[in-house]
Scaffold this active site. Structure first.
Site, PDB file in Angstrom:
ATOM      1  N   GLU A  11       0.817  -1.205   0.000  1.00 39.42           N
ATOM      2  CA  GLU A  11       0.000   0.000   0.000  1.00 39.42           C
ATOM      3  C   GLU A  11       0.859   1.266   0.000  1.00 39.42           C
ATOM      4  O   GLU A  11       0.580   2.227  -0.722  1.00 39.42           O
ATOM      5  CB  GLU A  11      -0.923   0.017   1.225  1.00 39.42           C
ATOM      6  CG  GLU A  11      -1.894  -1.151   1.295  1.00 39.42           C
ATOM      7  CD  GLU A  11      -1.380  -2.310   2.121  1.00 39.42           C
ATOM      8  OE1 GLU A  11      -2.190  -2.885   2.874  1.00 39.42           O
ATOM      9  OE2 GLU A  11      -0.170  -2.637   2.017  1.00 39.42           O
ATOM     10  N   CYS A  21      -0.279   0.741   7.666  1.00 42.29           N
ATOM     11  CA  CYS A  21      -0.685   1.123   6.314  1.00 42.29           C
ATOM     12  C   CYS A  21      -1.969   1.948   6.336  1.00 42.29           C
ATOM     13  O   CYS A  21      -2.179   2.806   5.477  1.00 42.29           O
ATOM     14  CB  CYS A  21      -0.869  -0.122   5.456  1.00 42.29           C
ATOM     15  SG  CYS A  21       0.679  -0.946   5.037  1.00 42.29           S
ATOM     16  N   TRP A  64      20.090 -39.917 -11.412  1.00 43.62           N
ATOM     17  CA  TRP A  64      19.033 -38.963 -11.072  1.00 43.62           C
ATOM     18  C   TRP A  64      17.704 -39.559 -11.516  1.00 43.62           C
ATOM     19  O   TRP A  64      17.605 -40.102 -12.635  1.00 43.62           O
ATOM     20  CB  TRP A  64      19.255 -37.613 -11.744  1.00 43.62           C
ATOM     21  CG  TRP A  64      20.450 -36.895 -11.263  1.00 43.62           C
ATOM     22  CD1 TRP A  64      21.656 -36.806 -11.892  1.00 43.62           C
ATOM     23  CD2 TRP A  64      20.566 -36.145 -10.041  1.00 43.62           C
ATOM     24  NE1 TRP A  64      22.510 -36.044 -11.152  1.00 43.62           N
ATOM     25  CE2 TRP A  64      21.877 -35.612 -10.003  1.00 43.62           C
ATOM     26  CE3 TRP A  64      19.703 -35.863  -8.978  1.00 43.62           C
ATOM     27  CZ2 TRP A  64      22.324 -34.821  -8.948  1.00 43.62           C
ATOM     28  CZ3 TRP A  64      20.140 -35.078  -7.942  1.00 43.62           C
ATOM     29  CH2 TRP A  64      21.437 -34.574  -7.932  1.00 43.62           C
ATOM     30  N   ASP A 112      22.532 -40.162   0.915  1.00 38.33           N
ATOM     31  CA  ASP A 112      22.819 -39.261  -0.203  1.00 38.33           C
ATOM     32  C   ASP A 112      23.810 -38.156   0.131  1.00 38.33           C
ATOM     33  O   ASP A 112      24.300 -37.482  -0.787  1.00 38.33           O
ATOM     34  CB  ASP A 112      21.519 -38.606  -0.690  1.00 38.33           C
ATOM     35  CG  ASP A 112      20.535 -39.614  -1.269  1.00 38.33           C
ATOM     36  OD1 ASP A 112      20.993 -40.687  -1.701  1.00 38.33           O
ATOM     37  OD2 ASP A 112      19.327 -39.325  -1.282  1.00 38.33           O
ATOM     38  N   GLY A 130      13.173 -38.667   3.438  1.00 40.77           N
ATOM     39  CA  GLY A 130      12.738 -39.775   2.596  1.00 40.77           C
ATOM     40  C   GLY A 130      11.357 -40.302   2.937  1.00 40.77           C
ATOM     41  O   GLY A 130      10.534 -39.612   3.562  1.00 40.77           O
TER      42      GLY A 130
END
Length: 364
Positions: A46, A78, A164, A194, A290
């Site tokens: 605003e 505002c 992948w 991983d 996971g």
């Protein structure tokens, strides 16, 4: 109002923990000012729109996607700026559920003699700020469950190799997505198997803004030399109250923060974790796996949105890990269905987005 909604939806800035808001000032049928909320501690939409409008704000109409705030926070109210600018009429889409506002902005504008109308573009405005609305009404972050799986539901081959599953376009989308969340959460297996870094790297470049990395580890499995403790992002490890002291000391020495939580079904209590994250102003939480972690979130009805990348691969191995484990559904009638589905292409992969419909399923 549609222009204000478009501004909010298309803004490049991530404004959390503030909402994403668009504002437009119209005078005699002409847009004379517009703005979007800036990242904290920047100006609200605003104020930006009023600054652009200048003197032409006097007697004009403002369209804004969220009720203007009426309290002193990181920025002045505002509503005061709107009143001081001489705005004659304000249209906003939805009430701000923040306890500091929640109708107070509407009341302040009407008390100043400004015609105030609510409800235009409500559905789209709620979608744009779905995470902010959830956080302000429950105190917990908006949980997005995201995973990439083969077309037969596997997240890795029988050997455990997972690189992948998805293609380069999907991976690029995922890294861009990480720049627009507050935190990313995985279980300990994702780190042990991983050695995931969990940073946002659009175009293979570390983003300036990084999400908080959260690892849930009940048994003290993740090693202190893991990559998740390196790089530009902060890391929080969520574990149980009786975690091994020696392991805790090693994790803290690696630079991570530790939060100890009660157990639920002999694992870290995820609801307690969400409440703790909410207190830290984590509004958007991306859960990337996971399978056991995702399953635990679904089992407790803690997922708000699903983003599943389906790759055109067939793994087929009986002992390969699936995308989601946990208790799940005993009967198909109890299976959790998604609503409001959208389907997009990411290169050769398919992105399925939807919202869990817990009303049609029973959880374990």
């Amino acid at each position: 109002m549609q222009r204000a909604l478009d501004l909010a939806r298309e803004t490049a800035d991530f404004t959390s923990p503030n909402p994403t808001v668009g504002a437009v000032v119209v005078n005699n049928g002409e847009i004379v000012g517009e703005g979007v909320t800036q990242p904290p501690p920047g100006a609200h939409a605003e104020v930006t729109a009023l600054q652009q409008a200048g003197d032409r704000a006097s007697g004009a109409t403002m369209y804004v996607t969220l009720e203007p705030c009426s309290h002193e926070g990181r920025t002045p109210p505002c509503t005061k700026a709107i009143i001081d600018a001489g705005i004659a009429e304000v249209h906003y889409s939805i009430l701000d559920p923040d306890p500091n506002v929640n109708g107070g902005g509407h009341a302040a504008l009407e008390a100043a003699g400004i015609a105030t109308v609510a409800g235009e573009g409500e559905d789209e405005a709620r979608l744009i700020n779905e995470a902010f609305l959830k956080h302000r009404t429950t105190g917990m972050p908006f949980v997005i469950a995201k995973f990439a799986a083969s077309i037969d539901g596997r997240i890795a081959a029988a050997s455990g190799d997972s690189r992948w599953i998805s293609g380069p376009e999907a991976r690029a989308w995922a890294h861009e997505r990480r720049t627009r969340i507050d935190a990313i959460l995985v279980g300990s297996s994702t780190i042990v198997v991983d050695d995931a870094l969990l940073t946002a790297r659009p175009n293979d470049v570390e983003a300036e803004r990084q999400p908080l990395r959260i690892v849930v580890d009940t048994r003290g499995r993740i090693p202190p030399m893991a990559r998740v403790f390196t790089g530009p992002a902060k890391t929080l490890v969520a574990t149980v109250e009786d975690a091994p002291a020696q392991w805790l000391a090693a994790i803290e020495a690696a630079g991570a923060e530790i939060v100890k939580l009660p157990r639920y079904d002999d694992r870290v209590d995820l609801k307690q974790l969400l409440q703790e994250l909410g207190r830290r102003d984590i509004v958007h939480l991306l859960v990337e796996g996971g399978g056991m972690v995702l399953g635990s979130f679904f089992d407790r009805n803690l997922v708000d949105k699903v983003q599943a990348i389906i790759a055109p691969l067939i793994v087929g191995a009986a002992d390969a890990h699936t995308a989601i484990s946990g208790k799940g559904a005993y009967r198909m009638a109890d299976a959790l269905r998604l609503r409001d589905i959208t389907v997009d292409r990411l290169g050769e992969d398919i992105l399925v987005t939807g919202y869990p419909n817990y009303d049609t399923a029973s959880s374990g």
